[in-house]
Each structure stands twice: as C-alpha cells, then as structure tokens.
Design a protein around this motif. Structure first.
Motif, PDB file in Angstrom:
ATOM      1  N   GLU A 122      23.802 -32.496  39.899  1.00 36.17           N
ATOM      2  CA  GLU A 122      24.209 -33.890  39.881  1.00 36.17           C
ATOM      3  C   GLU A 122      24.827 -34.243  38.537  1.00 36.17           C
ATOM      4  O   GLU A 122      24.605 -33.570  37.530  1.00 36.17           O
ATOM      5  CB  GLU A 122      22.996 -34.802  40.137  1.00 36.17           C
ATOM      6  CG  GLU A 122      22.280 -34.538  41.444  1.00 36.17           C
ATOM      7  CD  GLU A 122      21.007 -35.359  41.564  1.00 36.17           C
ATOM      8  OE1 GLU A 122      20.777 -36.225  40.698  1.00 36.17           O
ATOM      9  OE2 GLU A 122      20.247 -35.134  42.515  1.00 36.17           O
ATOM     10  N   VAL A 123      25.596 -35.323  38.546  1.00 34.74           N
ATOM     11  CA  VAL A 123      26.156 -35.878  37.321  1.00 34.74           C
ATOM     12  C   VAL A 123      25.459 -37.202  37.047  1.00 34.74           C
ATOM     13  O   VAL A 123      25.389 -38.068  37.917  1.00 34.74           O
ATOM     14  CB  VAL A 123      27.675 -36.100  37.440  1.00 34.74           C
ATOM     15  CG1 VAL A 123      28.204 -36.776  36.189  1.00 34.74           C
ATOM     16  CG2 VAL A 123      28.386 -34.778  37.666  1.00 34.74           C
ATOM     17  N   HIS A 124      24.929 -37.342  35.857  1.00 35.98           N
ATOM     18  CA  HIS A 124      24.217 -38.553  35.470  1.00 35.98           C
ATOM     19  C   HIS A 124      24.948 -39.190  34.291  1.00 35.98           C
ATOM     20  O   HIS A 124      24.872 -38.683  33.170  1.00 35.98           O
ATOM     21  CB  HIS A 124      22.777 -38.232  35.074  1.00 35.98           C
ATOM     22  CG  HIS A 124      22.035 -37.451  36.112  1.00 35.98           C
ATOM     23  ND1 HIS A 124      21.271 -38.045  37.087  1.00 35.98           N
ATOM     24  CD2 HIS A 124      21.965 -36.110  36.346  1.00 35.98           C
ATOM     25  CE1 HIS A 124      20.754 -37.105  37.875  1.00 35.98           C
ATOM     26  NE2 HIS A 124      21.157 -35.932  37.440  1.00 35.98           N
ATOM     27  N   PRO A 125      25.696 -40.281  34.507  1.00 35.07           N
ATOM     28  CA  PRO A 125      26.357 -40.945  33.377  1.00 35.07           C
ATOM     29  C   PRO A 125      25.319 -41.591  32.465  1.00 35.07           C
ATOM     30  O   PRO A 125      24.395 -42.249  32.926  1.00 35.07           O
ATOM     31  CB  PRO A 125      27.242 -41.996  34.061  1.00 35.07           C
ATOM     32  CG  PRO A 125      26.619 -42.228  35.392  1.00 35.07           C
ATOM     33  CD  PRO A 125      25.961 -40.949  35.789  1.00 35.07           C
ATOM     34  N   LEU A 126      25.474 -41.374  31.170  1.00 39.00           N
ATOM     35  CA  LEU A 126      24.433 -41.799  30.236  1.00 39.00           C
ATOM     36  C   LEU A 126      24.900 -42.771  29.165  1.00 39.00           C
ATOM     37  O   LEU A 126      24.079 -43.274  28.419  1.00 39.00           O
ATOM     38  CB  LEU A 126      23.853 -40.567  29.524  1.00 39.00           C
ATOM     39  CG  LEU A 126      23.128 -39.551  30.397  1.00 39.00           C
ATOM     40  CD1 LEU A 126      22.624 -38.409  29.545  1.00 39.00           C
ATOM     41  CD2 LEU A 126      21.982 -40.206  31.124  1.00 39.00           C
ATOM     42  N   LEU A 127      26.182 -43.016  29.074  1.00 38.86           N
ATOM     43  CA  LEU A 127      26.690 -43.712  27.905  1.00 38.86           C
ATOM     44  C   LEU A 127      27.215 -45.100  28.252  1.00 38.86           C
ATOM     45  O   LEU A 127      28.200 -45.235  28.969  1.00 38.86           O
ATOM     46  CB  LEU A 127      27.813 -42.880  27.267  1.00 38.86           C
ATOM     47  CG  LEU A 127      28.154 -43.191  25.824  1.00 38.86           C
ATOM     48  CD1 LEU A 127      26.971 -42.948  24.914  1.00 38.86           C
ATOM     49  CD2 LEU A 127      29.308 -42.325  25.370  1.00 38.86           C
TER      50      LEU A 127
END
Length: 361
Positions: free
Chosen positions: A346-351
């Motif tokens: 998965e891709v987890h956007p953090l910013l």
C-alpha cells in the motif's frame, strides 16, 4: 576408599556450576556464559517465567515481586536473552532493520526516527540501524537480508529496488517499508510528497509579490531525491504567475559557498530565495546580510522544516511546516504488516504542509 569424599565434593561442585561450565584439571576455567537456567535457579522460578519476564511478554501475568526477583538475578549473573535462539524458537526474528540514509536526514526526520524506534521497542521489536553507506541497489538489499530481519524500514531514496524487495522477502522479511519521496514495487510506501513542500513555498513567495525566485539546491551528493521534487514544486507554483521565473542555485553547506553566492546576488536579479531546508536558509540568510543585502526588503528568504533555530534568527525565518505522522503510528503500521504479510503493498501519504510566515518574507 579415602578418595570417595573428594569425588562427592567434586560432584557437588559440578552441580553448582552453571550449564556449560567445565573446569580443566589444574587449570583456571574462564567465567561461563550464564544461561536462563542459572537465572531461574537463582531467582527460584521456572525457566518459562524467566523468559516471560526478560522478553516483556504480556500474555502471561507475572507478579511485580517475581519480575523484580528475576531481573535482579539476571543483573547479578550478567545474563541477557539470546536473540538468535529466540528467533529460532519463534520461527522468525523480532529485528527491524533501519538502514542509514545516504544523506543526513536533518533534525525533523531524526526526531521522527527516534520516536519510531521507541514505539517499535514497546511493541517488542529490536531496532537495528545498519550503516550501509557506499552500498546501493541489490548489494545493499543482500547485506540487509544477511541479518534476517523480520522487517526493513528503508529510505525511499532509490537505494532499494523491486529485486531487492524480492531478496528481502525470500530471506524471511515479512514487512518491507520505504520512507521517502519514492515508492518501490512490492514494498509498502510511506510516501512524503516533496513537490508539495516546494509548491507551498513558491505559492507563499508569489503571494507576497515576489516573482524572481532562486531555489537553493544542495551541491552535496545524494540530496537530489528530495531537492529535485521541491524545485519542481516551486516551478509548478510559478506557472500560475505570468511574470514569475525560477532559478536553481547550487549551494554547498559551508560558509565559503554561501558567501560566494551572496557576493553575486545583485547580478542575479532575484527578489526571493527558497532554500532546501531551514539549515540552508539560515546559512544563506546570514551570508546575504553580511554582503549588505536587506532581508526581506530586497530579498525574501524562506526555508522548510520549521526548526526552533529559525525562530531565534533576526529576522525570524519564514518556513514550510511539515506535518509528519507520529512514531507510534508508523510502528503500528510496521507491526500490522508483519502480522499480515500476505496483504497487498500500500501507499500511505504522510506529508501535510503549511506555510509559516515570519519576518524574513
């Protein structure tokens, strides 16, 4: 018959010696390595209880006096659990490998990594930092795989490749997670959108009426993964203003390089500068002031990271504040992937980003 008592005495001494201790005739033996059985005998408990206490197991309730007795016995004997033996019993290690990034990560990310290590430790993982400088691609992945970690939290700076992810998983890694601006096929990605940082800075400066923006790009190797998308973000923001132009400015992280840039600032015709981060911004701001450039009158200066030192400058440094996740949240993600390695990556956007306007702009 007179030698029998001596034999009995020797047998008693042998029983008292910790496991694995052998005294050679006429020789002084080295101090034996203490075992969990030695701790159990000294504390008056079972080996299972020793294991529960020293491995911080929460599934079994152990009274506080017993915990203290076991810990005191382990301290007295100098005993520590054998990580490799525990891994063999469990079928996998509890080691989370954190390879060292190719470039200094700065104070903001250092704080996040410290939080993450503490949170992983509370989840009963052992965090190991691996100094893989000089390695890249599959060579780095193979070096990490030799340690047989249960999880790898790698910098998303291009070091790890899809083949490297495959090597790590074949060696037993249940979770491979990247942290940075790039994702890698087959790995979970904690994605930090560096373009958003640059776009935020560019939009702030253009909103202040600045149209000739210099973007500081570190000359030190390895920063391109972060600096290039930040530059692209400023350029994207400038597209909204017909008069705006963006000029990349190479800058080494030293006073001489900053002074050389400041001396020719007037001929560059710039009215704003967005530095790679607050550290480069503070370096440039000081050099500009020493060269007689009025900040922010002639030139606005902006950084990124929102470091405390930037608030102590005069003028106070405007910056881009980044909203990073807590170390606890990242640790829980790693733990979830370890428990369910069959799930899709998965891709987890953090910013999240926000412009903080202060005196320098």
């Amino acid at each position: 018959m007179g030698h029998i008592p001596e034999q009995q005495s020797a047998q008693r001494d042998a029983r008292r010696r910790p496991e694995g201790a052998h005294a050679g005739a006429g020789q002084r033996s080295a101090a034996p390595v203490p075992t969990s059985a030695d701790v159990a005998r000294l504390a008056g408990v079972s080996r299972a209880t020793v294991s529960y206490v020293l491995n911080n197991a929460t599934a079994v309730r152990i009274s506080e006096p017993t915990r203290q007795r076991v810990q005191e016995a382990a301290d007295e004997l100098g005993y520590v659990p054998h990580a490799a033996a525990r891994s063999l019993r469990a079928g996998h290690s509890r080691m989370v490998l954190m390879p060292a990034p190719a470039v200094p990560v700065g104070l903001l990310y250092s704080h996040l990594f410290n939080e993450l290590q503490w949170a992983l430790r509370r989840l009963d993982y052992t965090v190991v930092q691996f100094g893989s400088l000089g390695m890249s691609g599959d060579d780095a992945a193979r070096a990490w795989a030799e340690l047989r970690p249960v999880a790898v939290l790698a910098p998303g700076d291009g070091t790890l490749t899809p083949r490297g992810v495959h090597v790590l998983k074949r060696s037993g890694a249940k979770a491979v997670v990247t942290l940075g601006p790039q994702r890698v096929q087959g790995a979970h990605a904690l994605l930090m959108d560096q373009r958003a940082v640059g776009h935020c800075a560019g939009a702030h400066l253009i909103g202040r009426g600045r149209t000739r923006i210099g973007v500081v790009v570190p000359r030190e190797p390895g920063y391109e993964t972060f600096s290039a998308p930040r530059l692209a973000g400023v350029r994207a923001a400038a597209e909204a203003c017909a008069d705006a132009r963006v000029v990349p400015l190479g800058l080494g992280y030293d006073e001489r390089s900053a002074n050389q840039l400041a001396v020719r600032w007037g001929e560059l015709g710039l009215d704003a500068a967005f530095a790679y981060n607050d550290e480069y911004a503070m370096l440039l701001l000081r050099a500009l002031q020493d060269a007689g450039v009025d900040v922010p009158g002639e030139t606005a200066v902006m950084g990124a990271d929102d470091l405390l030192l930037g608030r102590l400058l005069r003028p106070r440094l405007s910056t881009v504040r980044m909203e990073l996740p807590t170390g606890q949240r990242l640790a829980e993600l790693v733990d979830r992937v370890v428990r369910d390695p069959a799930g899709t990556s998965e891709v987890h956007p953090l910013l999240g980003v926000e412009a903080v306007a202060r005196d320098s702009t």
